[in-house]
Design an enzyme around this catalytic site. Structure first.
Site, short mmCIF file in Angstrom:
data_model
loop_
_atom_site.label_atom_id
_atom_site.label_comp_id
_atom_site.label_asym_id
_atom_site.label_seq_id
_atom_site.Cartn_x
_atom_site.Cartn_y
_atom_site.Cartn_z
N LYS A 57 0.84 -1.22 0.00
CA LYS A 57 0.00 0.00 0.00
C LYS A 57 0.87 1.26 0.00
CE LYS A 57 -3.11 3.01 0.38
NZ LYS A 57 -4.41 3.19 0.89
N ARG A 78 3.00 6.93 -6.87
CA ARG A 78 2.24 8.06 -7.44
C ARG A 78 2.85 9.39 -7.01
NH1 ARG A 78 -2.14 8.53 -10.58
NH2 ARG A 78 -3.70 10.12 -10.13
N CYS A 109 -3.72 10.87 1.82
CA CYS A 109 -3.05 9.59 1.60
C CYS A 109 -1.67 9.78 0.99
CB CYS A 109 -3.88 8.72 0.66
SG CYS A 109 -5.57 8.58 1.19
N1 SAJ Z 1 -2.24 14.86 -8.58
C1 SAJ Z 1 -1.45 15.66 -9.38
N2 SAJ Z 1 -1.10 15.18 -10.62
C2 SAJ Z 1 -1.52 13.97 -11.08
C3 SAJ Z 1 -2.32 13.15 -10.23
C4 SAJ Z 1 -2.67 13.63 -8.99
O1 SAJ Z 1 -1.05 16.76 -9.02
O2 SAJ Z 1 -1.18 13.62 -12.22
C5 SAJ Z 1 -2.61 15.35 -7.23
C6 SAJ Z 1 -4.11 15.54 -7.07
O3 SAJ Z 1 -4.52 16.79 -7.58
C7 SAJ Z 1 -4.26 15.43 -5.57
C8 SAJ Z 1 -3.19 14.40 -5.18
O4 SAJ Z 1 -2.29 14.36 -6.27
O5 SAJ Z 1 -3.97 16.66 -4.94
C9 SAJ Z 1 -3.72 13.02 -4.89
O6 SAJ Z 1 -4.75 12.66 -5.79
P1 SAJ Z 1 -4.86 11.20 -6.43
O7 SAJ Z 1 -6.00 11.17 -7.35
O8 SAJ Z 1 -3.54 10.79 -7.01
O9 SAJ Z 1 -5.06 10.22 -5.16
P2 SAJ Z 1 -6.06 10.15 -3.88
O10 SAJ Z 1 -5.35 10.75 -2.73
O11 SAJ Z 1 -7.42 10.65 -4.21
O12 SAJ Z 1 -6.17 8.53 -3.70
C10 SAJ Z 1 -4.97 7.76 -3.62
C11 SAJ Z 1 -5.10 6.57 -4.60
N3 SAJ Z 1 -3.81 5.91 -4.75
C12 SAJ Z 1 -3.27 5.69 -5.97
O13 SAJ Z 1 -3.82 6.05 -7.00
C13 SAJ Z 1 -1.98 4.97 -5.99
C14 SAJ Z 1 -6.15 5.58 -4.07
O14 SAJ Z 1 -6.19 4.41 -4.89
C15 SAJ Z 1 -5.82 5.19 -2.62
O15 SAJ Z 1 -6.77 4.26 -2.09
C16 SAJ Z 1 -5.86 6.45 -1.78
O16 SAJ Z 1 -4.81 7.33 -2.27
C17 SAJ Z 1 -5.62 6.06 -0.32
O17 SAJ Z 1 -6.63 5.97 0.42
O18 SAJ Z 1 -4.48 5.76 0.04
#
Ligand code: SAJ
Length: 421
Positions: A212, A219, A266
């Site tokens: 996890k 990411r 997260c």
């Molecule tokens: N973000 C960027 N650029 C990107 C992608 C995301 O700046 O290309 C930013 C988003 O705007 C946001 C942050 O990253 O501020 C996180 O967003 P996210 O969509 O990447 O993730 P979360 O926090 O909504 O959910 C993540 C997910 N993990 C992964 O995709 C590996 C989800 O599957 C997990 O269950 C969750 O964390 C968790 O609970 O840990």
């Protein structure tokens, strides 16, 4: 052994949907939370968090008598612990919620019960939880001392659902099952197979914990790469969004998108759980965190430069007469979740430091957060576009995507909204 009664400890963003989905499969579910308000809300068939369709599922589960919430643990056949695992000031993980959940359920455990840790946890947390349970219940045996013959089965099965898509991902995603013994894993599979349609893949508890953390760190590192590129491109006068879309045409390149920083509860937290265990080895993971955490300040500096540029081209005006509009507060597009949002952090700083008016546009909320309420107000998109001299684009909500650039204004576009036309 069939699971007749299932207890979920922690009725937040993961625990409540999980409890509701078990209940929708006609299992008796006892939800436990220390928050009396959450318990009362759920028992009325309502929800205290925001997640699409969850209100309907919880309402049905409660009115049909399959889900009930309480503040005090009761006996059950399986316990899922889904409490927060924040970090302390020094980025060390804080296992306090897991400790108190373990100590609370220990008195009601009985031979044959399964205890699953779902909270995102540093490596070793499941073993630590097992130790807390064993300490509280010397009359029962646990896997760390009695292996396959233990009275209590213990596993770590991290949640991996994406906020906004929780109900679908809970059912469809594959599940990593880290039992402390093979029997523990099998018992956990039997439990999840009540609703999980994805594969349940078995490993040990430590690997499941690390898995996890690895997903979210991967990411975070990917986003840090994009954010670093955006700062490099800014210096070199290259459009980073065009650059990334060109580079991504390579069959083996897939760069993520830059933004104003990484929000949510997260991705900005979990990598620290790796860094705190292995600080000397986790150099890239730490640096990625630092790069992403530095991005809001970089955006604020860009806004200051924009104000200075505006004043230079409008020498008759003072800073007090410059209107800034911030577009988006949520931590990512098309949601109303403002927790740990870099957009909020940036807007708060701009409104505190700018002498003139600051307008805020956030189509997904009705009330401006208290932290912003004294200096700013929520505005309509059209009014903010008309009024603002400087437009700070912080979240790529669908409403903002068609925004047309006006040459008489200055834009600080952190999400490539203007480049996506
Ligand atoms: N973000 C960027 N650029 C990107 C992608 C995301 O700046 O290309 C930013 C988003 O705007 C946001 C942050 O990253 O501020 C996180 O967003 P996210 O969509 O990447 O993730 P979360 O926090 O909504 O959910 C993540 C997910 N993990 C992964 O995709 C590996 C989800 O599957 C997990 O269950 C969750 O964390 C968790 O609970 O840990």
């Amino acid at each position: 052994m069939p699971f007749t009664t299932i207890s979920v400890i922690g009725l937040g963003y993961i625990g409540l949907p999980t409890a509701a989905v078990f209940a929708s499969r006609k299992k008796q579910v006892i939800g436990v939370d220390v928050n009396q308000n959450a318990v009362d809300t759920i028992n009325r068939g309502q929800i205290h968090i925001i997640e699409p369709d969850l209100d309907m599922v919880v309402h049905a589960a409660v009115t049909e008598g399959f889900l009930r919430a309480t503040t005090k643990p009761e006996p059950a056949d399986a316990f899922l612990i889904a409490v927060p695992t924040p970090f302390k000031d020094n980025h060390e993980p804080d296992l306090g919620y897991i400790e108190s959940a373990s100590k609370n359920i220990a008195p009601v455990l009985k031979k044959g019960d399964l205890v699953i840790l779902e909270s995102t946890s540093p490596v070793g947390a499941t073993e630590q939880m097992a130790a807390w349970l064993a300490e509280a219940r010397p009359d029962l045996t646990f896997p760390q001392t009695h292996g396959e013959d233990s009275d209590i089965r213990i596993a770590h099965c991290p949640e991996r659902v994406l906020p906004g898509h929780v109900l679908r991902e809970l059912v469809q995603n594959d599940r990593v099952i880290g039992g402390m013994t093979p029997k523990c894993s099998q018992s956990a599979i039997n439990l999840y197979k009540i609703f999980v349609q994805g594969d349940c893949i078995v490993t040990n508890a430590r690997t499941a914990e690390m898995c996890k953390l690895t997903e979210n760190s991967s990411r975070d590192v990917g986003i840090a790469f994009a954010n670093e590129l955006s700062m490099i491109c800014d210096k070199l006068e290259i459009n980073v969004w065009e650059l990334i879309s060109l580079a991504n045409r390579h069959p083996r390149v897939n760069i993520l998108q830059p933004g104003p920083g990484v929000g949510g509860h997260c991705i900005a937290v979990d990598p620290w759980f790796i860094v705190s265990k292995t600080p000397e080895q986790a150099r890239l993971i730490r640096t990625a965190r630092e790069v992403n955490d530095s991005k809001p300040q970089w955006v604020i500096d860009k806004v200051k430069v924009a104000v200075a540029d505006f004043l230079q081209s409008n020498p008759d005006k003072t800073a007090r007469e410059v209107t800034i509009a911030c577009f988006g507060l949520a931590f990512k597009p098309d949601i109303d979740d403002l927790r740990e949002s870099p957009a909020v952090e940036i807007t708060v700083r701009i409104s505190a430091e700018h002498a003139g008016q600051v307008l805020v546009v956030e189509p997904n909320i009705k009330d401006i957060p208290q932290i912003l309420s004294t200096k700013t107000k929520l505005d309509s998109m059209q009014n903010a576009i008309n009024e603002a001299d400087i437009l700070v684009l912080l979240v790529d909500h669908k409403e903002f995507k068609g925004m047309i650039e006006d040459a008489s204004k200055i834009y600080v576009d952190t999400r490539g909204i203007l480049s996506s036309l």
